[in-house]
Design a protein around this motif. Structure first.
Motif, PDB file in Angstrom:
ATOM      1  N   ILE A  30       0.858  -1.179   0.000  1.00 15.90           N
ATOM      2  CA  ILE A  30       0.000   0.000   0.000  1.00 15.90           C
ATOM      3  C   ILE A  30       0.896   1.231   0.000  1.00 15.90           C
ATOM      4  N   LEU A  31       0.736   2.107  -1.002  1.00 16.91           N
ATOM      5  CA  LEU A  31       1.504   3.346  -1.058  1.00 16.91           C
ATOM      6  C   LEU A  31       0.902   4.387  -0.116  1.00 16.91           C
ATOM      7  N   TYR A  32      -0.403   4.585  -0.264  1.00 21.69           N
ATOM      8  CA  TYR A  32      -1.109   5.533   0.601  1.00 21.69           C
ATOM      9  C   TYR A  32      -2.607   5.310   0.501  1.00 21.69           C
ATOM     10  N   CYS A  33      -3.310   5.919   1.436  1.00 22.21           N
ATOM     11  CA  CYS A  33      -4.769   5.882   1.459  1.00 22.21           C
ATOM     12  C   CYS A  33      -5.256   7.326   1.399  1.00 22.21           C
ATOM     13  N   VAL A  43      -4.236   3.195  -2.698  1.00 26.35           N
ATOM     14  CA  VAL A  43      -3.376   3.201  -3.873  1.00 26.35           C
ATOM     15  C   VAL A  43      -2.291   2.162  -3.619  1.00 26.35           C
ATOM     16  N   ILE A  44      -2.265   1.151  -4.472  1.00 27.91           N
ATOM     17  CA  ILE A  44      -1.359   0.016  -4.328  1.00 27.91           C
ATOM     18  C   ILE A  44      -0.174   0.215  -5.278  1.00 27.91           C
ATOM     19  N   ASN A  45       0.990  -0.342  -4.935  1.00 26.99           N
ATOM     20  CA  ASN A  45       2.196  -0.048  -5.705  1.00 26.99           C
ATOM     21  C   ASN A  45       2.220  -0.581  -7.134  1.00 26.99           C
ATOM     22  N   ASN A  46       1.240  -1.328  -7.544  1.00 24.26           N
ATOM     23  CA  ASN A  46       1.160  -1.750  -8.946  1.00 24.26           C
ATOM     24  C   ASN A  46       0.172  -0.859  -9.717  1.00 24.26           C
ATOM     25  N   LYS A  80       7.453   4.030   4.263  1.00 22.14           N
ATOM     26  CA  LYS A  80       8.509   3.344   3.513  1.00 22.14           C
ATOM     27  C   LYS A  80       8.387   3.571   2.007  1.00 22.14           C
ATOM     28  N   GLU A  81       7.306   4.201   1.573  1.00 19.54           N
ATOM     29  CA  GLU A  81       7.094   4.472   0.151  1.00 19.54           C
ATOM     30  C   GLU A  81       7.310   5.944  -0.201  1.00 19.54           C
ATOM     31  N   VAL A  82       7.897   6.705   0.724  1.00 20.15           N
ATOM     32  CA  VAL A  82       8.183   8.116   0.476  1.00 20.15           C
ATOM     33  C   VAL A  82       9.471   8.224  -0.327  1.00 20.15           C
ATOM     34  N   LYS A  83       9.398   8.952  -1.421  1.00 20.77           N
ATOM     35  CA  LYS A  83      10.577   9.158  -2.263  1.00 20.77           C
ATOM     36  C   LYS A  83      11.287  10.457  -1.899  1.00 20.77           C
ATOM     37  N   LYS A  84      10.494  11.532  -1.629  1.00 18.83           N
ATOM     38  CA  LYS A  84      11.090  12.846  -1.421  1.00 18.83           C
ATOM     39  C   LYS A  84      10.122  13.756  -0.677  1.00 18.83           C
ATOM     40  N   TYR A  85      10.690  14.637   0.132  1.00 15.81           N
ATOM     41  CA  TYR A  85       9.909  15.702   0.763  1.00 15.81           C
ATOM     42  C   TYR A  85      10.388  17.023   0.180  1.00 15.81           C
ATOM     43  N   GLY A  91       5.121  22.688   1.470  1.00 16.04           N
ATOM     44  CA  GLY A  91       5.605  21.356   1.800  1.00 16.04           C
ATOM     45  C   GLY A  91       4.699  20.265   1.259  1.00 16.04           C
ATOM     46  N   TYR A  92       5.306  19.303   0.574  1.00 25.36           N
ATOM     47  CA  TYR A  92       4.554  18.164   0.068  1.00 25.36           C
ATOM     48  C   TYR A  92       5.498  16.976  -0.089  1.00 25.36           C
ATOM     49  N   ILE A  93       4.900  15.805  -0.239  1.00 25.89           N
ATOM     50  CA  ILE A  93       5.639  14.546  -0.337  1.00 25.89           C
ATOM     51  C   ILE A  93       5.458  13.988  -1.739  1.00 25.89           C
ATOM     52  N   ILE A  94       6.554  13.445  -2.279  1.00 31.75           N
ATOM     53  CA  ILE A  94       6.469  12.705  -3.535  1.00 31.75           C
ATOM     54  C   ILE A  94       6.642  11.228  -3.174  1.00 31.75           C
ATOM     55  N   MET A  95       5.643  10.442  -3.539  1.00 31.20           N
ATOM     56  CA  MET A  95       5.675   9.014  -3.246  1.00 31.20           C
ATOM     57  C   MET A  95       6.494   8.288  -4.316  1.00 31.20           C
ATOM     58  N   ASN A  96       6.842   7.035  -4.077  1.00 31.18           N
ATOM     59  CA  ASN A  96       7.661   6.258  -5.012  1.00 31.18           C
ATOM     60  C   ASN A  96       7.040   6.121  -6.399  1.00 31.18           C
ATOM     61  N   ASN A  97       5.723   6.219  -6.505  1.00 30.36           N
ATOM     62  CA  ASN A  97       5.075   6.122  -7.812  1.00 30.36           C
ATOM     63  C   ASN A  97       4.933   7.483  -8.494  1.00 30.36           C
ATOM     64  N   GLY A  98       5.442   8.553  -7.848  1.00 35.16           N
ATOM     65  CA  GLY A  98       5.379   9.895  -8.421  1.00 35.16           C
ATOM     66  C   GLY A  98       4.187  10.721  -7.971  1.00 35.16           C
TER      67      GLY A  98
END
Length: 120
Positions: A30-33, A43-46, A80-85, A91-98
């Motif tokens: 799970i990337l995020y809810c 939102v699932i990582n696939n 664990k799916e956070v790519k960047k802050y 301020g916002y977060i970019i998740m591993n899926n963009g």
């Protein structure tokens, strides 16, 4: 001091009741809810998305000790799916899926602290 290692045992899977049945999803996928009114979108990582007819708060209580954090009224993220802050634009977060996830002012400091513990 926050110690992420002294928590309840990790959940392997979560059961999500969707409109066509039950989906058993691995928690670490799970990337995020995202809150969608009285529904929650997972939102699932696939790139799969599942819509469930429960409030985000119910999943927050279940996933809080599984390396998830509520960073906004509408978002519960897998840390664990956070790519960047990104500090700019409030301020916002970019998740591993963009995908981009907003962070409220009141949660920024806690988010940065928790992320520093996870990466150490």
């Amino acid at each position: 001091m926050l110690n992420l290692k002294q928590q309840k045992p990790k959940l392997n899977k979560i059961c999500l009741a969707t409109s066509d049945g039950f989906d058993f999803i691995e928690v670490n996928k799970i990337l995020y809810c995202k809150a969608e009114g009285s529904y929650t979108e997972f939102v699932i990582n696939n790139s799969e998305k599942l819509l469930v007819s429960k409030h985000l708060k119910e999943y927050e209580n279940l996933l809080l000790e599984q390396d998830f954090m509520r960073v906004h009224n509408s978002y519960l993220i897998n840390l664990k799916e956070v790519k960047k802050y990104v500090k700019s634009d409030g301020g916002y977060i970019i998740m591993n899926n963009g995908d981009i996830v907003s962070v409220t002012r009141s949660k920024k400091e806690d988010f940065i602290k928790v992320m520093s513990y996870l990466t150490n």
